[in-house]
Scaffold this active site. Structure first.
Site, PDB file in Angstrom:
ATOM      1  N   HIS A 105       0.867  -1.184   0.000  1.00  0.00           N
ATOM      2  CA  HIS A 105       0.000   0.000   0.000  1.00  0.00           C
ATOM      3  C   HIS A 105       0.904   1.235   0.000  1.00  0.00           C
ATOM      4  O   HIS A 105       2.013   1.188   0.537  1.00  0.00           O
ATOM      5  CB  HIS A 105      -0.831  -0.068   1.292  1.00  0.00           C
ATOM      6  CG  HIS A 105      -1.880   0.984   1.429  1.00  0.00           C
ATOM      7  ND1 HIS A 105      -1.606   2.266   1.828  1.00  0.00           N
ATOM      8  CD2 HIS A 105      -3.227   0.932   1.243  1.00  0.00           C
ATOM      9  CE1 HIS A 105      -2.732   2.962   1.889  1.00  0.00           C
ATOM     10  NE2 HIS A 105      -3.734   2.172   1.530  1.00  0.00           N
TER      11      HIS A 105
ATOM     12  N   ASP B  85       3.333  -4.740   8.216  1.00  0.00           N
ATOM     13  CA  ASP B  85       2.096  -3.978   8.072  1.00  0.00           C
ATOM     14  C   ASP B  85       0.941  -4.979   8.212  1.00  0.00           C
ATOM     15  O   ASP B  85       0.633  -5.720   7.278  1.00  0.00           O
ATOM     16  CB  ASP B  85       2.084  -3.279   6.704  1.00  0.00           C
ATOM     17  CG  ASP B  85       0.774  -2.544   6.467  1.00  0.00           C
ATOM     18  OD1 ASP B  85      -0.115  -2.588   7.345  1.00  0.00           O
ATOM     19  OD2 ASP B  85       0.643  -1.930   5.388  1.00  0.00           O
TER      20      ASP B  85
ATOM     21  N   GLN C 162      -4.209  -5.323   7.101  1.00  0.00           N
ATOM     22  CA  GLN C 162      -5.244  -6.165   6.482  1.00  0.00           C
ATOM     23  C   GLN C 162      -5.259  -7.583   7.051  1.00  0.00           C
ATOM     24  O   GLN C 162      -5.945  -8.448   6.505  1.00  0.00           O
ATOM     25  CB  GLN C 162      -5.040  -6.230   4.962  1.00  0.00           C
ATOM     26  CG  GLN C 162      -5.222  -4.907   4.251  1.00  0.00           C
ATOM     27  CD  GLN C 162      -6.665  -4.384   4.297  1.00  0.00           C
ATOM     28  OE1 GLN C 162      -7.595  -5.096   4.679  1.00  0.00           O
ATOM     29  NE2 GLN C 162      -6.833  -3.134   3.926  1.00  0.00           N
TER      30      GLN C 162
ATOM     31  N   LYS D 262     -10.230  -0.813  10.563  1.00  0.00           N
ATOM     32  CA  LYS D 262     -10.398  -1.988   9.703  1.00  0.00           C
ATOM     33  C   LYS D 262     -10.761  -3.204  10.548  1.00  0.00           C
ATOM     34  O   LYS D 262     -10.993  -4.286  10.021  1.00  0.00           O
ATOM     35  CB  LYS D 262      -9.113  -2.290   8.939  1.00  0.00           C
ATOM     36  CG  LYS D 262      -8.490  -1.052   8.337  1.00  0.00           C
ATOM     37  CD  LYS D 262      -8.309  -1.129   6.870  1.00  0.00           C
ATOM     38  CE  LYS D 262      -7.443   0.019   6.409  1.00  0.00           C
ATOM     39  NZ  LYS D 262      -7.734   0.419   5.059  1.00  0.00           N
TER      40      LYS D 262
ATOM     41  N   CYS E  96      -4.753   2.479  -3.641  1.00  0.00           N
ATOM     42  CA  CYS E  96      -3.510   3.001  -3.034  1.00  0.00           C
ATOM     43  C   CYS E  96      -2.358   2.020  -3.232  1.00  0.00           C
ATOM     44  O   CYS E  96      -1.556   1.803  -2.312  1.00  0.00           O
ATOM     45  CB  CYS E  96      -3.685   3.308  -1.554  1.00  0.00           C
ATOM     46  SG  CYS E  96      -4.879   4.583  -1.239  1.00  0.00           S
TER      47      CYS E  96
HETATM   48  N1  PMP Z   1      -1.523  -0.728   4.831  1.00  0.00           N
HETATM   49  C1  PMP Z   1      -2.474  -1.410   4.197  1.00  0.00           C
HETATM   50  C2  PMP Z   1      -2.170  -2.796   3.687  1.00  0.00           C
HETATM   51  C3  PMP Z   1      -3.748  -0.851   4.035  1.00  0.00           C
HETATM   52  O1  PMP Z   1      -4.692  -1.544   3.408  1.00  0.00           O
HETATM   53  C4  PMP Z   1      -3.994   0.447   4.532  1.00  0.00           C
HETATM   54  C5  PMP Z   1      -5.337   1.112   4.363  1.00  0.00           C
HETATM   55  N2  PMP Z   1      -6.014   0.831   3.200  1.00  0.00           N
HETATM   56  C6  PMP Z   1      -2.954   1.122   5.192  1.00  0.00           C
HETATM   57  C7  PMP Z   1      -1.738   0.493   5.330  1.00  0.00           C
HETATM   58  C8  PMP Z   1      -3.148   2.489   5.769  1.00  0.00           C
HETATM   59  O2  PMP Z   1      -4.101   2.464   6.770  1.00  0.00           O
HETATM   60  P1  PMP Z   1      -4.743   3.822   7.332  1.00  0.00           P
HETATM   61  O3  PMP Z   1      -5.257   4.566   6.139  1.00  0.00           O
HETATM   62  O4  PMP Z   1      -5.822   3.362   8.250  1.00  0.00           O
HETATM   63  O5  PMP Z   1      -3.642   4.546   8.038  1.00  0.00           O
END
Ligand code: PMP
Length: 406
Positions: free
Chosen positions: A123, A200, A203, A226, A364
């Site tokens: 991401h 990270d 997910q 999430k 993203c």
């Molecule tokens: N890492 C991953 C794999 C994500 O899917 C996301 C959010 N889509 C993020 C980081 C960032 O999370 P946040 O926008 O809640 O800070």
């Protein structure tokens, strides 16, 4: 006993709504999940009954919020099986957690010529902070490639790691492909070469059990929203020896020990990294979300979601022209796809009008889209309240959409 999905659904008031007069089916859980009443109640209780700035005042309400806030630290500590409670830092989300590490660890440990490795499926939140860091430090960002199926080319990691490599930052589950990465193996390989690893878990935290001691990761990040919790809260787990050696990220109240114009000393962990008035209401909401998940049982949730993933995938595959993006052998809860030459936005728009919330676009993860040579995908992402009936209706709605667009 298996999960009673119909009774779980009653905890999520949004699911009772109609959208454009249609029953609402929410399949955008990887973007943000819905919040159960238990979370909403815990947060309104703080606003109704316990207003007070934690750690500061010597009065009753302040003490109540301090207790509630610190209790959630204990909950996260247990939830991810961290060795020490002071290794849990509250942030505003995964993005802030990664930036904290990029600035603070980066400041202390990354020098000119050093190397950081990310994967092709990250991401933007796990790419751009490292790009900025390598710019600041004249360091180098390297990329671990993936296969067509959407699995990491693990065999390439040994070549990518050099004596200059300081950190690998990698997702446990891809938000686009649903791939569950073999992070334990990556961490073992990295540690054998003296390289630190940031996981990270944004997910994975809501789908799979997280055990930072079993993984032996150096850092792990996730967001509350999430995992059925509120927005504006997330966590950073870091090994104490590292967090101790890292300089503060944000500065202000609470993170200090003593301030004078001659110089300032800093508070101990975890407060060194929690500057300013904490988002205590959201933190309490996160605690309620953890209770909620624990009460369901993450193993049962994972089992149910896996069945639903397999079922939905097989139904989607019956559609003519269906191309699933990401067919890793180990997957969870996310299905990305394209149909023929139809643009993903068009599918998303038609589905929306029929009451289905899916995500379309690059999610993203533009480098990943470039790798596949596609503009974006339609993404269906599952949570525990999604049903087999919703999956059937979704597939029918996709078929109808294709007919209308053809
Ligand atoms: N890492 C991953 C794999 C994500 O899917 C996301 C959010 N889509 C993020 C980081 C960032 O999370 P946040 O926008 O809640 O800070």
């Amino acid at each position: 006993m298996s999960l009673d999905i119909q009774s779980i659904r009653k905890d999520f008031p949004i699911l009772e709504q109609k959208v454009y007069g249609k029953p609402y089916a929410y399949f955008d859980n990887a973007a943000t999940a819905l919040r159960p009443l238990q979370v909403l109640d815990a947060m309104s209780k703080i606003y109704y009954q316990f207003n007070g700035n934690p750690h500061r005042g010597a009065h009753y309400m302040s003490n109540q919020t301090t207790l509630a806030y610190e209790h959630v630290r204990d909950q996260v500590h247990a939830f991810i099986n961290a060795p020490l409670r002071e290794e849990i830092i509250f942030t505003r989300g995964a993005t802030e957690s990664i930036n904290l590490v990029a600035y603070s660890f980066g400041d202390a440990f990354i020098n000119e010529g050093d190397e950081i490795i990310v994967s092709e499926m990250e991401h933007h939140a796990n790419i751009v902070p490292w790009q900025l860091l390598v710019q600041r430090k004249k360091a180098v960002l390297k990329v671990l490639p993936i296969t067509d199926r959407g699995e990491l080319m693990l065999e390439k990691l040994d070549e990518l790691i050099t004596s200059k490599t300081k950190l690998i930052a990698i997702c446990l589950v891809s938000n686009v492909l649903g791939t569950v990465n073999p992070v334990k193996e990556i961490i073992e390989k990295a540690h054998a070469r003296n390289v630190r690893v940031l996981i990270d878990a944004t997910q994975s935290i809501q789908h799979l059990k997280t055990d930072v001691q079993q993984l032996d990761c150096d850092f792990l990040v996730f967001s509350g929203h999430k995992m059925y919790g509120p927005t504006g809260v997330g966590c950073l787990y870091g090994k104490k020896e590292l967090l101790d050696a890292m300089p503060p990220f944000m500065a202000g109240g609470e993170m200090i020990d003593k301030v004078s114009f001659k110089g300032t000393t800093f508070n101990e962990l975890p407060y060194k990294f929690e500057a300013g008035t904490p988002n205590f209401t959201e933190v309490v909401g996160l605690g309620a979300a953890i209770d909620y998940i624990n009460n369901l049982g993450l193993d049962k949730v994972a089992g149910y979601e896996h069945e639903l993933l397999e079922y939905t995938t097989s139904k989607l595959k019956e559609i003519d022209g269906m191309r699933i993006i990401g067919e890793a052998r180990n997957k969870t809860s996310v299905i990305s796809f394209l149909v023929g030459k139809i643009h993903p936005y068009d599918i998303g728009m038609f589905l929306d009008k029929m009451g289905f919330a899916v995500r379309t676009g690059h999610h993203c993860a533009e480098p990943l889209m470039d790798w596949y040579g596609i503009p974006g995908t339609v993404r269906v992402s599952l949570a525990v309240y999604n049903t087999f009936d919703e999956a059937d209706r979704l597939v029918e709605a996709i078929k109808k959409t294709i007919q209308m667009l053809s």
